[in-house]
Scaffold this motif. Structure first.
Motif, short mmCIF file in Angstrom:
data_model
loop_
_atom_site.label_atom_id
_atom_site.label_comp_id
_atom_site.label_asym_id
_atom_site.label_seq_id
_atom_site.Cartn_x
_atom_site.Cartn_y
_atom_site.Cartn_z
N ARG A 132 10.87 -2.75 -1.75
CA ARG A 132 9.86 -1.71 -1.51
C ARG A 132 8.53 -2.11 -2.16
O ARG A 132 7.47 -1.95 -1.56
CB ARG A 132 10.33 -0.37 -2.09
CG ARG A 132 11.58 0.18 -1.43
CD ARG A 132 12.00 1.51 -2.08
NE ARG A 132 13.30 1.97 -1.66
CZ ARG A 132 13.52 2.71 -0.58
NH1 ARG A 132 12.53 3.07 0.20
NH2 ARG A 132 14.75 3.09 -0.27
N ILE A 133 8.62 -2.66 -3.34
CA ILE A 133 7.41 -3.04 -4.09
C ILE A 133 6.61 -4.11 -3.35
O ILE A 133 5.39 -4.04 -3.27
CB ILE A 133 7.78 -3.49 -5.52
CG1 ILE A 133 8.35 -2.30 -6.30
CG2 ILE A 133 6.59 -4.10 -6.24
CD1 ILE A 133 9.04 -2.67 -7.60
N VAL A 134 7.30 -5.11 -2.76
CA VAL A 134 6.56 -6.16 -2.06
C VAL A 134 5.84 -5.62 -0.83
O VAL A 134 4.78 -6.12 -0.46
CB VAL A 134 7.42 -7.39 -1.70
CG1 VAL A 134 7.91 -8.10 -2.92
CG2 VAL A 134 8.54 -7.06 -0.75
N GLN A 135 6.39 -4.60 -0.21
CA GLN A 135 5.69 -4.00 0.93
C GLN A 135 4.42 -3.28 0.48
O GLN A 135 3.39 -3.33 1.16
CB GLN A 135 6.62 -3.06 1.71
CG GLN A 135 7.69 -3.84 2.44
CD GLN A 135 8.54 -2.95 3.28
OE1 GLN A 135 8.26 -2.81 4.48
NE2 GLN A 135 9.55 -2.35 2.71
N ILE A 136 4.50 -2.63 -0.66
CA ILE A 136 3.30 -1.99 -1.21
C ILE A 136 2.27 -3.05 -1.57
O ILE A 136 1.08 -2.92 -1.26
CB ILE A 136 3.66 -1.10 -2.42
CG1 ILE A 136 4.54 0.07 -1.97
CG2 ILE A 136 2.41 -0.62 -3.14
CD1 ILE A 136 5.19 0.84 -3.09
N VAL A 174 -1.57 -2.89 0.08
CA VAL A 174 -2.72 -2.43 -0.72
C VAL A 174 -3.96 -3.32 -0.60
O VAL A 174 -5.07 -2.81 -0.44
CB VAL A 174 -2.30 -2.20 -2.19
CG1 VAL A 174 -3.49 -1.96 -3.09
CG2 VAL A 174 -1.32 -1.03 -2.27
N PRO A 175 -3.83 -4.66 -0.62
CA PRO A 175 -5.04 -5.48 -0.49
C PRO A 175 -5.76 -5.31 0.85
O PRO A 175 -6.95 -5.60 0.96
CB PRO A 175 -4.54 -6.91 -0.64
CG PRO A 175 -3.24 -6.80 -1.32
CD PRO A 175 -2.66 -5.49 -0.92
N ILE A 176 -5.07 -4.82 1.86
CA ILE A 176 -5.70 -4.61 3.16
C ILE A 176 -6.79 -3.54 3.05
O ILE A 176 -7.79 -3.60 3.77
CB ILE A 176 -4.65 -4.22 4.22
CG1 ILE A 176 -3.60 -5.32 4.36
CG2 ILE A 176 -5.30 -3.93 5.56
CD1 ILE A 176 -4.13 -6.65 4.85
N VAL A 177 -6.63 -2.61 2.15
CA VAL A 177 -7.66 -1.59 1.95
C VAL A 177 -8.97 -2.26 1.52
O VAL A 177 -10.05 -1.93 2.01
CB VAL A 177 -7.21 -0.53 0.92
CG1 VAL A 177 -8.31 0.45 0.61
CG2 VAL A 177 -5.96 0.18 1.41
N MET A 178 -8.87 -3.27 0.65
CA MET A 178 -10.06 -4.03 0.24
C MET A 178 -10.65 -4.77 1.42
O MET A 178 -11.86 -4.80 1.61
CB MET A 178 -9.67 -5.01 -0.87
CG MET A 178 -10.80 -5.87 -1.40
SD MET A 178 -11.03 -7.54 -0.69
CE MET A 178 -9.42 -8.19 -0.47
N LEU A 179 -9.78 -5.35 2.25
CA LEU A 179 -10.26 -6.08 3.42
C LEU A 179 -10.94 -5.14 4.41
O LEU A 179 -11.98 -5.47 4.99
CB LEU A 179 -9.09 -6.81 4.09
CG LEU A 179 -9.43 -7.75 5.24
CD1 LEU A 179 -10.42 -8.82 4.82
CD2 LEU A 179 -8.15 -8.38 5.78
#
Length: 182
Positions: free
Chosen positions: A153-157, A161-166
């Motif tokens: 689950r953690i690796v999916q988060i 999350v970095p996509i928000v920065m992108l």
């Protein structure tokens, strides 16, 4: 900016190899169910990739890139909290549609800004960013997935999350010149 998108696309596609073992154990999946969950991203990828060009012609390449990444991010975060393998499957299908659309539209978008004599070099370099994603997936799969029972689950988060920065970074991109001329 396009290369980072490809990096995250590659990372997410490769992460499935690392999350399948804990998912299989968590829900006592059969081999057939495991295969279905493992293929979920590609089912969505097919839909997203096929629709990206048409959508790009209708609403603009930039809009497709932004919406595709947003869909991927939300669906991947939802997948991280899946209560069942069926829910995980459908979340990953939706995430795959986002990745498929984004992957299919980035290269044409970039090619519309690059002079023809440099286009091959830029598009080739863009495709090379997938390999960075595979390396990041391997690192996450090695260090994060086995670290806890919720590592899958953690690796999916971490992947979402970095996509928000992108998305924030890409908001300043201009629309495709060819789309604007139409």
């Amino acid at each position: 900016m396009g290369g980072l998108g490809y990096t995250f696309d590659g990372m997410d596609a490769a992460l499935v190899a690392f999350i399948m073992a804990p998912v299989m154990a968590l829900w006592s999946l059969t081999n057939a169910q495991t295969g279905i969950v493992g293929s979920s991203l590609m089912f969505g990828y097919l839909v997203g990739a096929f629709s990206a060009g048409t959508l790009g012609d209708l609403i603009g390449r930039r809009a497709v890139m932004m919406w595709a990444l947003a869909i991927y991010t939300v669906a991947t975060l939802v997948a991280a909290f899946s209560p069942s393998w069926e829910f995980l499957f459908w979340s990953r299908v939706v995430a795959g549609a986002g990745i498929g659309a984004e992957s299919a539209i980035v290269a044409p978008f970039l090619s519309e800004f690059i002079q023809s004599k440099y286009r091959g070099r830029f598009i080739g370099s863009l495709a090379g960013f997938f390999s960075f994603g595979f390396v990041f997936a391997a690192l996450l799969g090695y260090f994060v997935v086995p670290a806890s029972s919720d590592g899958w689950r953690i690796v999916q988060i971490i992947a979402a999350v970095p996509i928000v920065m992108l998305l924030w970074w890409r908001r300043c991109l201009p629309e495709s010149p060819r789309f604007l001329m139409q």
